[in-house]
Scaffold this active site. Sequence first.
Site, PDB file in Angstrom:
ATOM      1  N   GLU A 100       0.828  -1.208   0.000  1.00 18.11           N
ATOM      2  CA  GLU A 100       0.000   0.000   0.000  1.00 18.11           C
ATOM      3  C   GLU A 100       0.865   1.263   0.000  1.00 18.11           C
ATOM      4  OE1 GLU A 100      -2.830  -0.467   3.212  1.00 18.11           O
ATOM      5  OE2 GLU A 100      -3.540  -2.366   2.382  1.00 18.11           O
ATOM      6  N   CYS A 113       3.529   8.460   1.163  1.00 19.21           N
ATOM      7  CA  CYS A 113       4.050   7.518   2.158  1.00 19.21           C
ATOM      8  C   CYS A 113       4.236   6.180   1.460  1.00 19.21           C
ATOM      9  CB  CYS A 113       3.037   7.441   3.294  1.00 19.21           C
ATOM     10  SG  CYS A 113       3.443   6.222   4.526  1.00 19.21           S
ATOM     11  N   CYS A 120       6.445  -6.927   7.360  1.00 19.47           N
ATOM     12  CA  CYS A 120       7.582  -6.484   8.177  1.00 19.47           C
ATOM     13  C   CYS A 120       7.948  -7.578   9.171  1.00 19.47           C
ATOM     14  CB  CYS A 120       7.229  -5.188   8.909  1.00 19.47           C
ATOM     15  SG  CYS A 120       8.627  -4.495   9.805  1.00 19.47           S
ATOM     16  N   CYS A 124       6.119  -5.172  15.551  1.00 22.53           N
ATOM     17  CA  CYS A 124       5.678  -4.320  16.673  1.00 22.53           C
ATOM     18  C   CYS A 124       4.222  -4.659  17.003  1.00 22.53           C
ATOM     19  CB  CYS A 124       5.796  -2.844  16.296  1.00 22.53           C
ATOM     20  SG  CYS A 124       7.474  -2.376  15.882  1.00 22.53           S
ATOM     21  N   CYS A 127       1.256  -2.472  15.472  1.00 28.67           N
ATOM     22  CA  CYS A 127       1.293  -2.154  14.041  1.00 28.67           C
ATOM     23  C   CYS A 127       0.662  -3.263  13.205  1.00 28.67           C
ATOM     24  CB  CYS A 127       2.749  -1.936  13.627  1.00 28.67           C
ATOM     25  SG  CYS A 127       2.974  -1.730  11.851  1.00 28.67           S
ATOM     26  N   CYS A 352      -1.018   5.827   9.903  1.00 28.75           N
ATOM     27  CA  CYS A 352       0.193   5.125  10.338  1.00 28.75           C
ATOM     28  C   CYS A 352      -0.183   3.821  11.018  1.00 28.75           C
ATOM     29  CB  CYS A 352       0.952   5.933  11.373  1.00 28.75           C
ATOM     30  SG  CYS A 352       1.635   7.421  10.742  1.00 28.75           S
TER      31      CYS A 352
HETATM   32  N1  SAH Z   1       9.191   0.587  10.103  1.00 25.79           N
HETATM   33  C1  SAH Z   1       9.345   1.967  10.212  1.00 25.79           C
HETATM   34  C2  SAH Z   1       8.485   2.768   9.253  1.00 25.79           C
HETATM   35  C3  SAH Z   1       7.078   2.308   9.033  1.00 25.79           C
HETATM   36  S1  SAH Z   1       5.967   2.582  10.355  1.00 25.79           S
HETATM   37  C4  SAH Z   1       9.119   2.423  11.662  1.00 25.79           C
HETATM   38  O1  SAH Z   1       8.679   1.612  12.461  1.00 25.79           O
HETATM   39  O2  SAH Z   1       9.448   3.550  11.971  1.00 25.79           O
HETATM   40  C5  SAH Z   1       5.736   4.350  10.349  1.00 25.79           C
HETATM   41  C6  SAH Z   1       5.351   4.923  11.684  1.00 25.79           C
HETATM   42  O3  SAH Z   1       4.042   4.510  12.072  1.00 25.79           O
HETATM   43  C7  SAH Z   1       6.273   4.488  12.816  1.00 25.79           C
HETATM   44  O4  SAH Z   1       6.600   5.546  13.675  1.00 25.79           O
HETATM   45  C8  SAH Z   1       5.414   3.477  13.531  1.00 25.79           C
HETATM   46  O5  SAH Z   1       5.824   3.241  14.827  1.00 25.79           O
HETATM   47  C9  SAH Z   1       4.049   4.112  13.440  1.00 25.79           C
HETATM   48  N2  SAH Z   1       2.960   3.199  13.726  1.00 25.79           N
HETATM   49  C10 SAH Z   1       2.922   1.865  13.541  1.00 25.79           C
HETATM   50  N3  SAH Z   1       1.726   1.362  13.953  1.00 25.79           N
HETATM   51  C11 SAH Z   1       0.982   2.409  14.385  1.00 25.79           C
HETATM   52  C12 SAH Z   1      -0.344   2.537  14.873  1.00 25.79           C
HETATM   53  N4  SAH Z   1      -1.147   1.512  14.992  1.00 25.79           N
HETATM   54  N5  SAH Z   1      -0.763   3.773  15.203  1.00 25.79           N
HETATM   55  C13 SAH Z   1       0.036   4.853  15.051  1.00 25.79           C
HETATM   56  N6  SAH Z   1       1.291   4.792  14.575  1.00 25.79           N
HETATM   57  C14 SAH Z   1       1.768   3.585  14.238  1.00 25.79           C
HETATM   58 FE1  SF4 Z   2       7.625  -2.861  11.086  1.00 26.23          FE
HETATM   59 FE2  SF4 Z   2       5.343  -1.709  11.800  1.00 26.23          FE
HETATM   60 FE3  SF4 Z   2       7.287  -1.977  13.582  1.00 26.23          FE
HETATM   61 FE4  SF4 Z   2       7.579  -0.210  11.568  1.00 26.23          FE
HETATM   62  S1  SF4 Z   2       6.060  -0.118  13.218  1.00 26.23           S
HETATM   63  S2  SF4 Z   2       9.097  -1.699  12.311  1.00 26.23           S
HETATM   64  S3  SF4 Z   2       6.481  -1.319   9.955  1.00 26.23           S
HETATM   65  S4  SF4 Z   2       6.185  -3.645  12.588  1.00 26.23           S
END
Ligand code: SAH
Ligand code: SF4
Length: 366
Positions: A100, A113, A120, A124, A127, A352
């Site tokens: 996406e 974006c 990934c 996390c 996420c 995000c």
């Molecule tokens: N992997 C990278 C970039 C992709 S995620 C990273 O983790 O930074 C982009 C941003 O979205 C990151 O700051 C991540 O922590 C945040 N993010 C992920 N899941 C989220 C959620 N459910 N709500 C708000 N921000 C989120």
């Molecule tokens: Fe991967 Fe999502 Fe964690 Fe970014 S926030 S490192 S995309 S799992």
Amino acid sequence: MILMKSNFMNKKINFFSADKKQLKKIFISIEEKSFRAEQMMQWIYKKLNKNIEKNSNFSKKLKIFIKDNFTFNLPDLIKEKNSFDKTIKWIFKIEKQKIETIYIPEKNRATLCISSQIGCLVGCQFCATGMQGFNRNLETSEIIGQIWIAKKIIKNRSLKKKMHPITNIVFMGMGEPLLNLPNITKAISIIKDKNGFSISKRRITISTVGIPKGIDQLRLLKIDVILAISLHAPNEKIRSIIIPFSKKYSIHSILKSAERYRIFSKANKKILTIEYIMIKNINDKKEHALELSKILKSQFFKINLIPFNPFFGSFYQRSDLNNVKNFANILKKKNFFVTIRKVRGEDIQASCGQLVGKVINKISLK
Ligand code: SAH
Ligand code: SF4
């Protein structure tokens, strides 16, 4: 020009995976002028035309060489979703997978974006991408393809209704960009190139979960962009719960490599961004703000608070807005520059952390 025969290279290369340096090498090796690289890039990235046949600057022989040795494959755009707030989500199919890309227009700019991986590996807990699992890194052509197609759509539509051209690129879509360094390095070279997308280093952001080796590599490769670090917690205990992967790298080691990058980088103007997701009752209390203010130096970091975006199956909740504001105020009193990220495209799951794509044939960390 001596060599013009078919299959001069062992294998056809995807034009969208080659940066100017590589293209120049190819043209020089067939005794063509190296400026053909710039001409070819201008045709494809400025005019947004993949059809080299129509380029009158190129001789017939050269066109045959290009046809025999390059492909121009891009990801397949299969779906578009439009938000009430004008955010657009484009879904691309790559093999049997889906990724996406999000277009976020504002008054004076528009940010794209982009995704760097299919899924990934980091996983996390907050996420949707991380919860999906991982299949593979995106090729440079698949990263560049997201931008090329978005630009083409915007250009075509602008004849009817004005759409803001893309001014900023953020690696904040699916995936962890620093785990796909070779391909994002080449992509950034094309994004910055004045014959490519011509976007300045101050308008390109890499967001990373914080991989010290990767941050050091960026610096050693002299890749100067805005760096945003997804810290999300003021201590190891909380961080290791919401980012289990973080047990591999301490906050201290992440901040040390960030400091080396800060000193090197001109794009960041000597201030890095810390991203901090606000999850109700997990990391959003007054004591967390105070603890955060102690591990960071306010003159070197600005803090971007991101209200947690829920997704199907998520088990966390978004902090109340008042809590987010109080948290921001505590940090402001400690002299930090703090912003609260606006939620965009929530109705189409484009915010995000809400990007899921479709990941099959998953590979696991263990
Ligand atoms: N992997 C990278 C970039 C992709 S995620 C990273 O983790 O930074 C982009 C941003 O979205 C990151 O700051 C991540 O922590 C945040 N993010 C992920 N899941 C989220 C959620 N459910 N709500 C708000 N921000 C989120
Ligand atoms: Fe991967 Fe999502 Fe964690 Fe970014 S926030 S490192 S995309 S799992």
